[in-house]
Scaffold this motif. Structure first.
Motif, PDB file in Angstrom:
ATOM      1  N   MET A 157       4.412  10.299  -6.915  1.00  0.00           N
ATOM      2  CA  MET A 157       5.529  10.484  -7.850  1.00  0.00           C
ATOM      3  C   MET A 157       6.903  10.452  -7.169  1.00  0.00           C
ATOM      4  N   ASP A 158       6.985   9.773  -6.041  1.00  0.00           N
ATOM      5  CA  ASP A 158       8.277   9.533  -5.397  1.00  0.00           C
ATOM      6  C   ASP A 158       8.723   8.134  -5.832  1.00  0.00           C
ATOM      7  N   PHE A 159       9.209   8.025  -7.071  1.00  0.00           N
ATOM      8  CA  PHE A 159       9.469   6.722  -7.682  1.00  0.00           C
ATOM      9  C   PHE A 159      10.612   5.939  -7.026  1.00  0.00           C
ATOM     10  N   PRO A 160      11.719   6.587  -6.627  1.00  0.00           N
ATOM     11  CA  PRO A 160      12.778   5.816  -5.944  1.00  0.00           C
ATOM     12  C   PRO A 160      12.287   5.146  -4.659  1.00  0.00           C
ATOM     13  N   ARG A 161      11.531   5.901  -3.861  1.00  0.00           N
ATOM     14  CA  ARG A 161      11.028   5.320  -2.610  1.00  0.00           C
ATOM     15  C   ARG A 161       9.969   4.254  -2.884  1.00  0.00           C
ATOM     16  N   HIS A 182       9.863   2.292  -5.431  1.00  0.00           N
ATOM     17  CA  HIS A 182      10.579   1.092  -5.880  1.00  0.00           C
ATOM     18  C   HIS A 182      11.213   0.355  -4.689  1.00  0.00           C
ATOM     19  N   LYS A 183      11.804   1.108  -3.788  1.00  0.00           N
ATOM     20  CA  LYS A 183      12.461   0.519  -2.610  1.00  0.00           C
ATOM     21  C   LYS A 183      11.448  -0.213  -1.731  1.00  0.00           C
ATOM     22  N   VAL A 184      10.312   0.433  -1.448  1.00  0.00           N
ATOM     23  CA  VAL A 184       9.285  -0.172  -0.586  1.00  0.00           C
ATOM     24  C   VAL A 184       8.619  -1.345  -1.302  1.00  0.00           C
ATOM     25  N   GLY A 185       8.401  -1.212  -2.613  1.00  0.00           N
ATOM     26  CA  GLY A 185       7.806  -2.303  -3.383  1.00  0.00           C
ATOM     27  C   GLY A 185       8.685  -3.542  -3.384  1.00  0.00           C
ATOM     28  N   ALA A 215       0.832  -1.206   0.000  1.00  0.00           N
ATOM     29  CA  ALA A 215       0.000   0.000   0.000  1.00  0.00           C
ATOM     30  C   ALA A 215       0.867   1.258   0.000  1.00  0.00           C
ATOM     31  N   LEU A 216       1.924   1.262   0.800  1.00  0.00           N
ATOM     32  CA  LEU A 216       2.817   2.417   0.854  1.00  0.00           C
ATOM     33  C   LEU A 216       3.559   2.606  -0.471  1.00  0.00           C
ATOM     34  N   ALA A 217       3.940   1.505  -1.110  1.00  0.00           N
ATOM     35  CA  ALA A 217       4.609   1.601  -2.414  1.00  0.00           C
ATOM     36  C   ALA A 217       3.680   2.249  -3.438  1.00  0.00           C
ATOM     37  N   ILE A 274       6.474   1.479 -11.998  1.00  0.00           N
ATOM     38  CA  ILE A 274       7.427   2.439 -11.407  1.00  0.00           C
ATOM     39  C   ILE A 274       8.652   2.586 -12.304  1.00  0.00           C
ATOM     40  N   ASN A 275       9.171   1.479 -12.799  1.00  0.00           N
ATOM     41  CA  ASN A 275      10.368   1.506 -13.644  1.00  0.00           C
ATOM     42  C   ASN A 275      10.097   2.226 -14.982  1.00  0.00           C
TER      43      ASN A 275
END
Length: 327
Positions: A290-294, A296-299, A281-283, A325-326
């Protein structure tokens, strides 16, 4: 004084300053009645825009945990609402509720008397307004519940929060995000009382509600981008789109889901499937923000956790999110 001016500027005044000029400037003499009427209508519309902006900003700040900063914005909303609708209108209740919530916040400890005053005013208006909406009544019950929490009166708080959930579900449905806050605050009370089974059940319900809502939001976002390939996510954010999450919704989702994740990760009796759901959910929330780096990390963290479980139904959904995201 200077401190109050700086707080007001950082809270809301910087955003609304240009809009205040035509309101504070006396209207010129207009010879015809039609022109005077049009001028009055334009003035009223500007005040409505200012009220909406100030109210939205105050809600966003209080959900971000910036209680002290929310108060000046809420006071502006209250002032403009009073000018527009009068001192006893139900339109003032949202501003009173934000002021009460901000006064019970961690940055305003010791202001419970102020919070009680604002809630009493809101409750009096609601009681004398027979056609007051169920949504407003629900928010009032939540405000009363949170004041009881701040005072340590947990049984009375549970009573008000139960009323909040009942009213919100009547107005918005059993799985709406509007009722998730009531569940979340009840869960916090049961956690404080060391009733972990009840707390875990309520936290799971909160996660489920936001997970389903965010999944639909991501799918809607994907459909928009598919139907308009020339539009990027960034351009859509600038132009706006119907159905997009409001800032207040995002702030509430971040507040609630981040708190649930902390609780899941700190609990001795781990529930990896529930933790993975919160991470997913957070991802999605970071992706929509639009915080794509975060995102991706959480996902990836959610994906790694799910791979360790015997049942892996959500792997495909998270994998698809990572591809989005990618891209």
């Amino acid at each position: 004084d200077v401190d109050h001016q700086q707080a007001d500027w950082g809270s809301i005044h910087e955003q609304i300053c240009p809009l205040l000029v035509p309101i504070r400037t006396p209207l010129p003499f207009l010879p015809s009645e039609e022109e005077r009427k049009r001028g009055a209508e334009q003035l009223e519309e500007r005040k409505k825009q200012l009220t909406s902006l100030a109210q939205s900003r105050s809600q966003e700040l209080v959900l971000d945990g910036k209680a002290a900063e929310a108060i000046p914005a809420a006071l502006h909303a209250l002032r403009f609402s009073t000018e527009l609708y009068g001192p006893d209108s139900v339109q003032l209740v949202p501003a009173y509720l934000v002021l009460a919530l901000a006064s019970t916040g961690k940055y305003c400890i010791g202001h419970l008397q102020e919070a009680s005053k604002y809630l009493s005013q809101a409750e009096w208006i609601v009681l004398k307004t027979p056609d007051c909406s169920i949504a407003v009544q629900s928010k009032l019950q939540r405000g009363l519940g949170l004041l009881c929490v701040a005072k340590g009166n947990f049984e009375q708080a549970l009573y008000h929060l139960a009323n909040d959930i009942y009213l919100a579900s009547s107005a918005f449905g059993l799985k709406s995000t509007e009722i998730s806050g009531g569940y979340f605050h009840m869960a916090n009370i049961f956690l404080h009382q060391d009733k972990m089974d009840i707390a875990n059940s309520l936290y799971a319900e909160v996660t489920s509600i936001w997970h389903a809502f965010l999944l639909k939001s991501v799918q809607a976002q994907e459909q928009i981008l598919k139907s308009q390939p020339e539009m990027s996510l960034l351009s859509q954010e600038r132009e706006g789109s119907e159905g997009r999450m409001t800032r207040a919704q995002k702030a509430e989702a971040f507040q609630v889901l981040s708190a649930v994740l902390d609780i899941r990760e700190q609990t001795l009796k781990q529930q990896p499937e529930e933790t993975a759901r919160v991470l997913h959910a957070l991802a999605m929330l970071h992706y929509l923000n639009m915080d794509f780096p975060r995102a991706h990390k959480v996902g990836l963290k959610a994906l790694d956790l799910l791979k360790q479980l015997p049942q892996q139904e959500s792997l495909e959904t998270i994998d698809h999110l990572l591809k989005l995201i990618n891209s």
